[in-house]
Design a protein around this motif. Structure first.
Motif, PDB file in Angstrom:
ATOM      1  N   LEU A 142       0.654  -1.329  -0.011  1.00  0.00           N
ATOM      2  CA  LEU A 142      -0.024   0.001   0.070  1.00  0.00           C
ATOM      3  C   LEU A 142       0.799   1.315  -0.143  1.00  0.00           C
ATOM      4  O   LEU A 142       0.342   2.352   0.160  1.00  0.00           O
ATOM      5  CB  LEU A 142      -1.011   0.101   1.097  1.00  0.00           C
ATOM      6  N   GLY A 143       2.296   0.941  -0.081  1.00  0.00           N
ATOM      7  CA  GLY A 143       3.031   2.359  -0.105  1.00  0.00           C
ATOM      8  C   GLY A 143       3.666   2.706   1.141  1.00  0.00           C
ATOM      9  O   GLY A 143       4.241   4.019   1.206  1.00  0.00           O
ATOM     10  N   ASN A 144       3.348   1.951   2.335  1.00  0.00           N
ATOM     11  CA  ASN A 144       3.931   2.338   3.589  1.00  0.00           C
ATOM     12  C   ASN A 144       5.574   2.003   3.690  1.00  0.00           C
ATOM     13  O   ASN A 144       5.709   0.591   3.547  1.00  0.00           O
ATOM     14  CB  ASN A 144       3.007   2.014   4.831  1.00  0.00           C
ATOM     15  N   PRO A 145       6.196   2.641   4.382  1.00  0.00           N
ATOM     16  CA  PRO A 145       7.719   2.329   4.849  1.00  0.00           C
ATOM     17  C   PRO A 145       7.647   1.684   6.155  1.00  0.00           C
ATOM     18  O   PRO A 145       6.966   2.075   6.952  1.00  0.00           O
ATOM     19  CB  PRO A 145       8.484   3.420   4.802  1.00  0.00           C
ATOM     20  N   ILE A 146       7.765   0.373   6.193  1.00  0.00           N
ATOM     21  CA  ILE A 146       7.387  -0.567   7.285  1.00  0.00           C
ATOM     22  C   ILE A 146       8.697  -1.189   7.965  1.00  0.00           C
ATOM     23  O   ILE A 146       9.856  -1.344   7.358  1.00  0.00           O
ATOM     24  CB  ILE A 146       6.862  -1.731   6.846  1.00  0.00           C
ATOM     25  N   GLY A 147       8.433  -1.222   9.508  1.00  0.00           N
ATOM     26  CA  GLY A 147       9.434  -1.871  10.237  1.00  0.00           C
ATOM     27  C   GLY A 147       8.832  -2.973  10.538  1.00  0.00           C
ATOM     28  O   GLY A 147       7.539  -3.171  10.800  1.00  0.00           O
ATOM     29  N   GLN A 148       9.549  -3.888  11.194  1.00  0.00           N
ATOM     30  CA  GLN A 148       8.944  -5.155  11.675  1.00  0.00           C
ATOM     31  C   GLN A 148       9.687  -5.639  12.966  1.00  0.00           C
ATOM     32  O   GLN A 148      10.805  -5.791  12.928  1.00  0.00           O
ATOM     33  CB  GLN A 148       9.011  -6.513  10.565  1.00  0.00           C
ATOM     34  N   ILE A 149       9.134  -6.180  13.937  1.00  0.00           N
ATOM     35  CA  ILE A 149       9.668  -6.768  15.285  1.00  0.00           C
ATOM     36  C   ILE A 149       9.112  -8.128  15.212  1.00  0.00           C
ATOM     37  O   ILE A 149       7.843  -8.396  15.529  1.00  0.00           O
ATOM     38  CB  ILE A 149       9.251  -6.078  16.449  1.00  0.00           C
ATOM     39  N   SER A 251     -14.115 -12.053   1.646  1.00  0.00           N
ATOM     40  CA  SER A 251     -14.369 -12.158   0.228  1.00  0.00           C
ATOM     41  C   SER A 251     -13.493 -11.203  -0.393  1.00  0.00           C
ATOM     42  O   SER A 251     -13.180 -11.572  -1.504  1.00  0.00           O
ATOM     43  CB  SER A 251     -15.615 -11.446   0.184  1.00  0.00           C
ATOM     44  N   ILE A 252     -13.013 -10.055   0.083  1.00  0.00           N
ATOM     45  CA  ILE A 252     -11.829  -9.408  -0.453  1.00  0.00           C
ATOM     46  C   ILE A 252     -10.775 -10.244  -0.770  1.00  0.00           C
ATOM     47  O   ILE A 252     -10.008 -10.077  -1.820  1.00  0.00           O
ATOM     48  CB  ILE A 252     -11.780  -7.943   0.257  1.00  0.00           C
ATOM     49  N   ALA A 278      -9.077  -0.784   9.783  1.00  0.00           N
ATOM     50  CA  ALA A 278      -9.099  -0.356  10.982  1.00  0.00           C
ATOM     51  C   ALA A 278      -8.169   1.015  11.361  1.00  0.00           C
ATOM     52  O   ALA A 278      -8.736   1.899  12.092  1.00  0.00           O
ATOM     53  CB  ALA A 278      -8.811  -1.319  12.219  1.00  0.00           C
ATOM     54  N   ALA A 279      -7.342   1.227  10.571  1.00  0.00           N
ATOM     55  CA  ALA A 279      -6.155   2.158  10.678  1.00  0.00           C
ATOM     56  C   ALA A 279      -6.871   3.369   9.685  1.00  0.00           C
ATOM     57  O   ALA A 279      -6.229   4.345   9.595  1.00  0.00           O
ATOM     58  CB  ALA A 279      -4.915   1.834  10.302  1.00  0.00           C
ATOM     59  N   GLY A 280      -7.961   3.072   9.044  1.00  0.00           N
ATOM     60  CA  GLY A 280      -8.613   4.194   8.074  1.00  0.00           C
ATOM     61  C   GLY A 280      -8.217   4.125   6.841  1.00  0.00           C
ATOM     62  O   GLY A 280      -8.761   5.015   5.745  1.00  0.00           O
ATOM     63  N   VAL A 281      -7.707   2.836   6.227  1.00  0.00           N
ATOM     64  CA  VAL A 281      -7.607   2.637   4.671  1.00  0.00           C
ATOM     65  C   VAL A 281      -9.118   2.311   4.157  1.00  0.00           C
ATOM     66  O   VAL A 281      -9.740   1.346   4.630  1.00  0.00           O
ATOM     67  CB  VAL A 281      -6.426   1.955   4.340  1.00  0.00           C
ATOM     68  N   ARG A 282      -9.641   3.099   3.126  1.00  0.00           N
ATOM     69  CA  ARG A 282     -10.561   2.645   2.457  1.00  0.00           C
ATOM     70  C   ARG A 282     -10.447   1.522   1.622  1.00  0.00           C
ATOM     71  O   ARG A 282      -9.663   0.704   1.344  1.00  0.00           O
ATOM     72  CB  ARG A 282     -11.135   3.781   1.746  1.00  0.00           C
ATOM     73  N   ALA A 289      -5.311  -1.722  -4.785  1.00  0.00           N
ATOM     74  CA  ALA A 289      -4.199  -2.065  -4.520  1.00  0.00           C
ATOM     75  C   ALA A 289      -3.903  -3.682  -4.851  1.00  0.00           C
ATOM     76  O   ALA A 289      -2.952  -3.952  -5.506  1.00  0.00           O
ATOM     77  CB  ALA A 289      -3.526  -1.659  -3.277  1.00  0.00           C
ATOM     78  N   LEU A 290      -4.872  -4.298  -4.453  1.00  0.00           N
ATOM     79  CA  LEU A 290      -4.793  -5.572  -4.575  1.00  0.00           C
ATOM     80  C   LEU A 290      -5.063  -6.080  -5.934  1.00  0.00           C
ATOM     81  O   LEU A 290      -4.179  -7.021  -6.667  1.00  0.00           O
ATOM     82  CB  LEU A 290      -5.952  -6.354  -3.773  1.00  0.00           C
ATOM     83  N   ARG A 291      -5.730  -5.222  -6.672  1.00  0.00           N
ATOM     84  CA  ARG A 291      -6.034  -5.612  -8.285  1.00  0.00           C
ATOM     85  C   ARG A 291      -4.871  -5.229  -9.058  1.00  0.00           C
ATOM     86  O   ARG A 291      -4.290  -6.083  -9.937  1.00  0.00           O
ATOM     87  CB  ARG A 291      -7.193  -4.809  -8.857  1.00  0.00           C
ATOM     88  N   VAL A 292      -3.969  -4.207  -8.588  1.00  0.00           N
ATOM     89  CA  VAL A 292      -2.724  -3.630  -9.266  1.00  0.00           C
ATOM     90  C   VAL A 292      -1.703  -4.749  -9.162  1.00  0.00           C
ATOM     91  O   VAL A 292      -0.976  -5.100  -9.882  1.00  0.00           O
ATOM     92  CB  VAL A 292      -2.462  -2.370  -8.790  1.00  0.00           C
ATOM     93  N   SER A 293      -1.772  -5.221  -7.808  1.00  0.00           N
ATOM     94  CA  SER A 293      -0.604  -6.048  -7.371  1.00  0.00           C
ATOM     95  C   SER A 293      -0.731  -7.525  -8.307  1.00  0.00           C
ATOM     96  O   SER A 293       0.363  -8.307  -8.896  1.00  0.00           O
ATOM     97  CB  SER A 293      -0.484  -6.453  -5.903  1.00  0.00           C
ATOM     98  N   HIS A 294      -2.155  -7.786  -8.512  1.00  0.00           N
ATOM     99  CA  HIS A 294      -2.389  -9.065  -8.839  1.00  0.00           C
ATOM    100  C   HIS A 294      -2.029  -8.941 -10.512  1.00  0.00           C
ATOM    101  O   HIS A 294      -1.342 -10.058 -11.024  1.00  0.00           O
ATOM    102  CB  HIS A 294      -4.044  -9.450  -8.789  1.00  0.00           C
TER     103      HIS A 294
END
Length: 297
Positions: A142-149, A251-252, A278-282, A289-294
């Motif tokens: 979705l275009g977010n720079p990410i950190g992981q623990i 379903s999505i 829940a974080a506010g993404v529509r 984004a899923l369609r483009v990725s596919h």
């Protein structure tokens, strides 16, 4: 813990620390000494550290800590007789995990505040780790720079972090500070004992909590309380709801996952979609984004 880049932290005087938490400083006139980090073992000490073994300690260990660059030490009341002999400032206290978390967070610059923090828990530790990785990949898509623990592999953006698990309070605050400094917008944490020590998330503010399993309203409340009591995190907006996959997110996810990928991949993506929503993404943005990725695959 070993991280290839140091985070830029804040400074506190010993006097400020003792006043804030009600600790005793020996000698009292050392209140102007400034520290920049916390270290709970000799190997992690650097100049400016407050050495905090948090258990009975001997004179030799205190001396070695000072030689390694510790500006001061914090020892329990049970070791009070060593304070006068140490040869450098000593705080005498039996701090709670909450106090240690607040101190570590303050010195790290309260790094969870600017980050969007996602935490994934569940009964199956392997599934928790896998679901946290899937959420990280989805947020990145979705275009977010990410950190992981995550004991399965922690990272700051594209850089892997060399860590020893499980992680404690100091480790978590430092890692989040490194991720924030690297430019991460969000961080994903695996809520499981292989990744985190008890109380590791004290003074960590979490935006969204998700569960790999389906919980009833009652078990959801009990589970969230158990996770908070065990790991010590707080919820930023007081949203006491554990996000779970549901019929809509299933379903999505089903539309985006290849049929041969298996139910595990679909359920992990469904949970990721639920937490991101829940974080506010529509939903429209998620579907696009899923369609483009596919299509790119």
């Amino acid at each position: 813990m070993s991280v290839v880049t140091e985070a830029v932290g804040l400074r506190m005087t010993l006097g400020d620390i003792c006043t804030r938490f009600g600790f005793e400083l020996v000698p009292a006139f050392a209140d102007g000494v400034t520290i920049t980090s916390l270290s709970d073992d000799i190997e992690s000490i650097k100049p400016g550290s407050l050495f905090t073994p948090l258990q009975d300690v001997d004179a030799e260990t205190l001396h070695i800590a000072h030689v390694h660059g510790a500006y001061a030490a914090l020892i329990p009341h049970a070791s009070r007789d060593l304070a006068e002999q140490a040869g450098y400032p000593v705080i005498v206290a039996d701090p709670t995990p909450q106090q240690i978390g607040e101190l570590a967070s303050t010195l790290a610059g309260d790094p969870s505040k600017p980050l969007a923090v996602f935490a994934v828990g569940g009964r199956d530790d392997d599934e928790v780790r896998a679901s946290a990785i899937r959420l990280a990949a989805f947020l990145h898509m979705l275009g977010n720079p990410i950190g992981q623990i995550n004991a399965a592999g922690s990272s700051s953006l594209e850089r892997q972090l060399n860590l020893s698990y499980p992680l404690n309070i100091y480790d978590i605050q430092h890692i989040m500070a490194v991720c924030a400094e690297d430019g991460a917008a969000a961080i994903i944490i695996a809520l499981e004992p292989g990744t985190l020590d008890d109380h590791a998330l004290e003074s960590t503010n979490v935006d969204v909590v998700g569960s790999t399993g389906v919980l009833t309203a009652q078990t959801q409340a009990d589970t969230l309380r158990d996770w908070i009591e065990r790991y010590g995190f707080t919820l930023k907006d007081g949203d006491h709801i554990i996000r779970q996959r549901d019929a809509e997110t299933d379903s999505i996810a089903a539309e985006a996952v290849d049929r041969g990928a298996g139910t595990g991949e679909a359920s992990r993506l469904s949970l990721a979609i639920s937490m991101v929503m829940a974080a506010g993404v529509r939903k429209s943005n998620i579907r696009s984004a899923l369609r483009v990725s596919h299509e790119m695959q």
